[in-house]
Design a protein around this motif. Structure first.
Motif, PDB file in Angstrom:
ATOM      1  N   THR A   1       0.880  -1.256  -0.100  1.00  0.00           N
ATOM      2  CA  THR A   1       0.006   0.160   0.100  1.00  0.00           C
ATOM      3  C   THR A   1       0.939   1.319   0.183  1.00  0.00           C
ATOM      4  O   THR A   1       2.095   1.262   0.395  1.00  0.00           O
TER       5      THR A   1
ATOM      6  N   PRO B   1       0.611   5.952  -0.403  1.00  0.00           N
ATOM      7  CA  PRO B   1      -0.251   7.174  -0.072  1.00  0.00           C
ATOM      8  C   PRO B   1      -1.786   6.958  -0.439  1.00  0.00           C
ATOM      9  O   PRO B   1      -2.688   7.470  -0.014  1.00  0.00           O
ATOM     10  N   ARG B   2      -1.927   6.373  -1.799  1.00  0.00           N
ATOM     11  CA  ARG B   2      -3.593   6.191  -2.349  1.00  0.00           C
ATOM     12  C   ARG B   2      -3.989   4.909  -2.175  1.00  0.00           C
ATOM     13  O   ARG B   2      -5.048   4.561  -2.733  1.00  0.00           O
ATOM     14  N   GLY B   3      -3.275   4.227  -1.415  1.00  0.00           N
ATOM     15  CA  GLY B   3      -4.024   2.792  -0.930  1.00  0.00           C
ATOM     16  C   GLY B   3      -3.108   1.559  -1.659  1.00  0.00           C
ATOM     17  O   GLY B   3      -1.972   1.714  -1.819  1.00  0.00           O
TER      18      GLY B   3
ATOM     19  N   SER C   1      -1.363  -0.504  -4.010  1.00  0.00           N
ATOM     20  CA  SER C   1      -0.459  -0.088  -5.236  1.00  0.00           C
ATOM     21  C   SER C   1      -0.934  -0.674  -6.698  1.00  0.00           C
ATOM     22  O   SER C   1      -0.707  -2.060  -6.361  1.00  0.00           O
TER      23      SER C   1
ATOM     24  N   ASP D   1      -8.758   3.309  -3.995  1.00  0.00           N
ATOM     25  CA  ASP D   1      -8.643   4.374  -4.677  1.00  0.00           C
ATOM     26  C   ASP D   1      -7.950   4.365  -6.118  1.00  0.00           C
ATOM     27  O   ASP D   1      -8.242   4.486  -7.185  1.00  0.00           O
ATOM     28  N   GLU D   2      -6.557   3.971  -5.812  1.00  0.00           N
ATOM     29  CA  GLU D   2      -5.729   3.817  -6.726  1.00  0.00           C
ATOM     30  C   GLU D   2      -5.967   2.622  -7.874  1.00  0.00           C
ATOM     31  O   GLU D   2      -5.840   2.774  -9.043  1.00  0.00           O
TER      32      GLU D   2
ATOM     33  N   ASP E   1      -8.910   3.703 -10.029  1.00  0.00           N
ATOM     34  CA  ASP E   1      -8.554   4.570 -11.085  1.00  0.00           C
ATOM     35  C   ASP E   1      -7.434   4.286 -12.179  1.00  0.00           C
ATOM     36  O   ASP E   1      -7.555   4.399 -13.365  1.00  0.00           O
TER      37      ASP E   1
ATOM     38  N   THR F   1     -14.330   8.966 -12.181  1.00  0.00           N
ATOM     39  CA  THR F   1     -13.896   8.448 -11.007  1.00  0.00           C
ATOM     40  C   THR F   1     -15.146   8.741 -10.118  1.00  0.00           C
ATOM     41  O   THR F   1     -15.159   8.305  -9.191  1.00  0.00           O
TER      42      THR F   1
END
Length: 367
Positions: free
Chosen positions: A73, A75-77, A79, A118-119, A122, A364
């Motif tokens: 993981t 910063p945005r959850g 990887s 989130d990542e 996206d 998103t």
């Protein structure tokens, strides 16, 4: 590709034309990735079993292949890059071994997707379209793949208990979940919770406090060494939940002779039943299944759990789990490829993206 469906709607992807559909299933959890291929549909006179609501999980065509490194993981959850670094070589190997040139659909079940996804949401759809030509993708929380592997597309509730614990229920219009908050905030009744409770009882005995267990203290010393060293062994570790869970079988093994150990498992059973009762559909005869390694502890846990569930959920019908979370991902991928996916869509629990060019239409902020 574009998100298909809103919260509470059924996801229905366009169906393929005739011919078999090779699908890819991914289970990303605390011990790494598991990846498998499945085949679906009809090719000439050769019939590949088609998934039905009451059928067993679709058969695996190849795999599973596994990695030994959990996805990191950032910063945005979760990887997406680290997941792809592990997934793509395994997917290409399976496709080459099966002689598959394309994938009808892919389903990725990921631990932590609901809160740390989130990542992945996206970036993963466009990356899989670019690298593997994927045009139908389902991103699911591991609770959803565990549910689907156990019950398929049926109303009910599934208790999934391994290192952690989560109860997931659906009436096929929406998802409900209880617990699954991780070993610091919840996962009550899971392996880490049982192991931590056993070690607490061991340390109470070491201190001479009430509620301690001399047998658990002896086992803790045998497994971890002198009790004063235990905080230094546990607190700095990033895998401390797994280390705590490794002590759960020691607790179960003492239940026959140690009242404290027996009480810990009875309390674990109560926590699980409370979570299941919070999310189980209230109407009809929902199915109830158990899945996960904690239940290999046997009667010491299953006995009190059966009694707790009978008290709280007398209308639920207990059934054996048909499969595991990888089977659940395979079910989702196969049904998505066949245009028959009837599970409720949910931005965080089950996000489906389909045919249209992803870069042009993905929003998103869509539900």
């Amino acid at each position: 590709m574009t998100p298909d469906g809103t919260h509470g709607d059924q996801v229905r992807a366009p169906a393929h034309g005739p011919g078999p559909s090779v699908v890819l299933a991914v289970d990303s959890g605390g011990s790494g990735l598991r990846v498998a291929l499945g085949a679906h549909g009809v090719a000439g006179d050769a019939v590949v079993p088609v998934h039905r609501e009451d059928a067993a999980p679709p058969a695996r065509l190849g795999g599973p292949l596994t990695s030994e490194e959990p996805v990191r993981t950032g910063p945005r959850g979760i990887s997406s890059r680290h997941l792809l670094d592990q997934l793509l070589p395994m997917a290409r190997r399976l496709m080459a071994e099966a002689g598959a040139e394309r994938l009808g659909a892919v389903a990725v079940g990921a631990a932590g997707l609901a809160t740390l996804g989130d990542e992945l949401r996206d970036e993963l759809p466009a990356a899989l379209e670019r690298e593997l030509g994927v045009r139908r993708l389902a991103l699911a929380a591991d609770a959803v793949t565990a549910y689907t592997g156990a019950l398929g597309a049926r109303p009910g509730v599934v208790i999934a208990a391994g290192t952690g614990m989560i109860a997931t229920g659906t009436d096929l219009t929406s998802w409900r979940r209880a617990d699954g908050w991780g070993h610091l905030l919840g996962d009550c009744g899971g392996g880490a919770w049982i192991g931590r409770a056993g070690l607490e009882a061991a340390l109470r005995a070491f201190d001479g406090r009430a509620g301690g267990s001399a047998p658990l203290l002896a086992r803790a010393e045998a497994v971890f060494g002198p009790p004063p060293e235990l905080p230094g062994l546990l607190y700095p570790r990033t895998d401390r939940a797994a280390v705590l869970a490794s002590f759960a079988p020691e607790v179960a093994g003492l239940c026959a002779d140690d009242p404290v150990s027996s009480r810990i498992l009875r309390t674990a059973a109560r926590h699980m039943a409370e979570a299941a009762a919070a999310v189980c559909p209230a109407d009809g005869e929902p199915r109830l299944a158990l899945t996960g390694g904690v239940f290999t502890m046997g009667a010491a846990l299953l006995g009190p759990l059966t009694r707790e569930l009978a008290e709280r959920l007398p209308h639920a019908r207990h059934v054996p789990a048909a499969g595991d979370p990888l089977d659940g991902a395979l079910r989702i991928a196969a049904d998505l490829a066949d245009g028959r996916l009837a599970l409720p869509a949910d931005e965080r629990m089950l996000c489906v993206v389909t045919e249209k060019p992803y870069r042009e239409t993905h929003d998103t902020n869509s539900p």
